[in-house]
Design an enzyme around this catalytic site. Sequence first.
Site, short mmCIF file in Angstrom:
data_model
loop_
_atom_site.label_atom_id
_atom_site.label_comp_id
_atom_site.label_asym_id
_atom_site.label_seq_id
_atom_site.Cartn_x
_atom_site.Cartn_y
_atom_site.Cartn_z
N SER A 14 46.54 31.53 44.49
CA SER A 14 47.44 32.66 44.74
C SER A 14 48.28 32.40 45.99
O SER A 14 49.01 31.41 46.04
CB SER A 14 46.60 33.94 44.84
OG SER A 14 47.44 35.06 44.92
N THR A 15 48.07 33.23 47.02
CA THR A 15 48.88 33.08 48.24
C THR A 15 48.80 31.64 48.79
O THR A 15 47.71 31.11 48.96
CB THR A 15 48.34 34.03 49.33
OG1 THR A 15 48.06 35.28 48.74
CG2 THR A 15 49.33 34.18 50.46
N HIS A 41 49.05 33.21 40.71
CA HIS A 41 49.55 34.59 40.71
C HIS A 41 51.03 34.58 41.11
O HIS A 41 51.35 34.26 42.25
CB HIS A 41 48.78 35.46 41.72
CG HIS A 41 47.34 35.65 41.37
ND1 HIS A 41 46.37 35.89 42.31
CD2 HIS A 41 46.70 35.65 40.17
CE1 HIS A 41 45.21 36.03 41.71
NE2 HIS A 41 45.37 35.89 40.42
N MET A 134 44.59 35.33 48.26
CA MET A 134 43.99 36.59 48.70
C MET A 134 43.16 37.18 47.57
O MET A 134 43.44 36.92 46.40
CB MET A 134 45.12 37.55 49.08
CG MET A 134 44.73 38.64 50.07
SD MET A 134 46.19 39.63 50.49
CE MET A 134 47.18 38.40 51.35
N ASP A 137 39.96 37.41 42.64
CA ASP A 137 40.17 37.09 41.23
C ASP A 137 39.62 35.69 40.99
O ASP A 137 39.99 34.76 41.70
CB ASP A 137 41.67 37.16 40.91
CG ASP A 137 41.96 36.95 39.44
OD1 ASP A 137 43.05 36.42 39.12
OD2 ASP A 137 41.09 37.28 38.61
#
Lengths: 419, 127
Positions: A14-15, A41, A134, A137
């Site tokens: 993600s991030t 994401h 972050m 998930d």
Amino acid sequence: MTRPPIDVVAIGVSTGGPAALGQIVTDLPADLGVPVVIVQHLPASFTPLLAERLGKLSRSPLVEAVDGALLEPGQLWLAPGSRHLRVRSDGEVVRLVVDDGEPVNGCRPSVDVLLGTVAEVYGGRALAVMMTGMGRDGLWGCARLRSCGGQVLAQDRASSVVWGMPGSVVRAGLADAVVSLDRLAAEITHRVTRASGGAMTLGSLSSHTPVPAPSVSAASFAFVRDLLAHESAIALDERQRYLVEARLAPLARNRGLPSVDALVAAVAATSDQHLRAMVVEALTTNETSFFRDVHAFSALEQTVLPDLVERRAGERRLRIWSAACSTGQEPYSVAMLLADRFPQLASWDVQILATDLSAAVLERARTARYSQQEVNRGLPAARLVRHFSRAGSAPCCSAWSSRSAAPTTSMTPSANSPT
Amino acid sequence: MPTALVVDDSSTIRRLLRRMLEEIGFAVHDVDNGQAALDLLARGQAVDVALVDWNMPEVNGLEVIRAVRADVAYAALRILVVTTETEMPRMIEALEAGADEYLMKPFSSAALRDKLALLGVLQPTAS
């Protein structure tokens, strides 16, 4: 213990992901020999550009995933933004599924969704890689995969922009290794090629049956141990895996889940505080504790026993039955009460009969040894000091031995009802 | 609302106890050393139960108990020792110094509730 060869690599990120993925796909060899599926994401408008950029860096073909595409070795697939990516077996082959199912963990695409289907299709023949990002998930999916015998890598904290997703699997004890970004591709390659006695055969894949989980997996136990440490400051040790199984099995059944592992996976995947609280409560509440039910013991002390002692003054004989005595806290509580409050019974014929249907709990009642957690519950400190002695200490919890039974009473744990 | 004072040099334990106590309806004050606890009481802060760690720098838990018990103004204050000390002689020492109850770390929230019920600062649950 040998682990099954790896037939697929699934990456969740993600991030900080676009840059980190750039390094991974640059470092991965052209001949990895297995397909790679990636959930990053991102909203829909960004992934075409990301796929294009990564495709230029990668030595193997890398494209946005397409619904129905055949999952082939040597190909890398990036989940399209705002859509879920799954895998499904189709006879002898595995295909990609791209759909608009409900967001999971607030995410679409969701790492949990991908890993859940990867575990279903590949069982233990899969490697999950949790990278910078972050949230959590992918935690549930990693637990699921590990419980099937699959492997999990986590990017280390120092090289992560946000150590949320990888940190969550590390803290849950699910990571087989924690690796810095610059070593991650090498570690993936190592794990994929290490056990490849032969490339994946589709026959063996389609005949794969999920590993049954008769008891709590190591991953689930690790998750529950960490949850409990965080929520209640109780430290479970490995030997208490049976406790986790025994306490959580009824809860799993109540929720219509097939196993404790499934329950743990559900807890890991949800932010439902109520379910988490139920799990913690199931593990911390003893069905029995010393002087359980203050009102009952107060009635016994204030009314029932004084009355009985008066009426039996002639025969000086008292019989007390603790039915369903469990591990003995109740009969020993009665014994302590008699010794402390009715010292005149010392010269009487007093017996406490304790019975239970379970031979295992009776055996424990007979030993009269209790853990620190058990003597912490309900037992006044003054009575602990008066009636117990230390019985050596086990590595994790110190044991306490009841020497209560006092000279006045004799305890008879028995599997039979009194007649 | 009953009021609890948590005295522990570990911020983790203070946070944990605060959360557990607030969940069961306590107003919670916490301090990280024994002297701060005595200062807070001396300023007239009303407290129903003090949860006191044993091993703290400067003024330790046992010294807090002795100081509190030496002052009749705090006669109604219940004291629960919450400690990693699990040896019997230590427990006796704390009780003799004036502690009302003793809870060994690690502990569950259920064990904490049991102890508070024993101290009469919490209504025992019906079950």
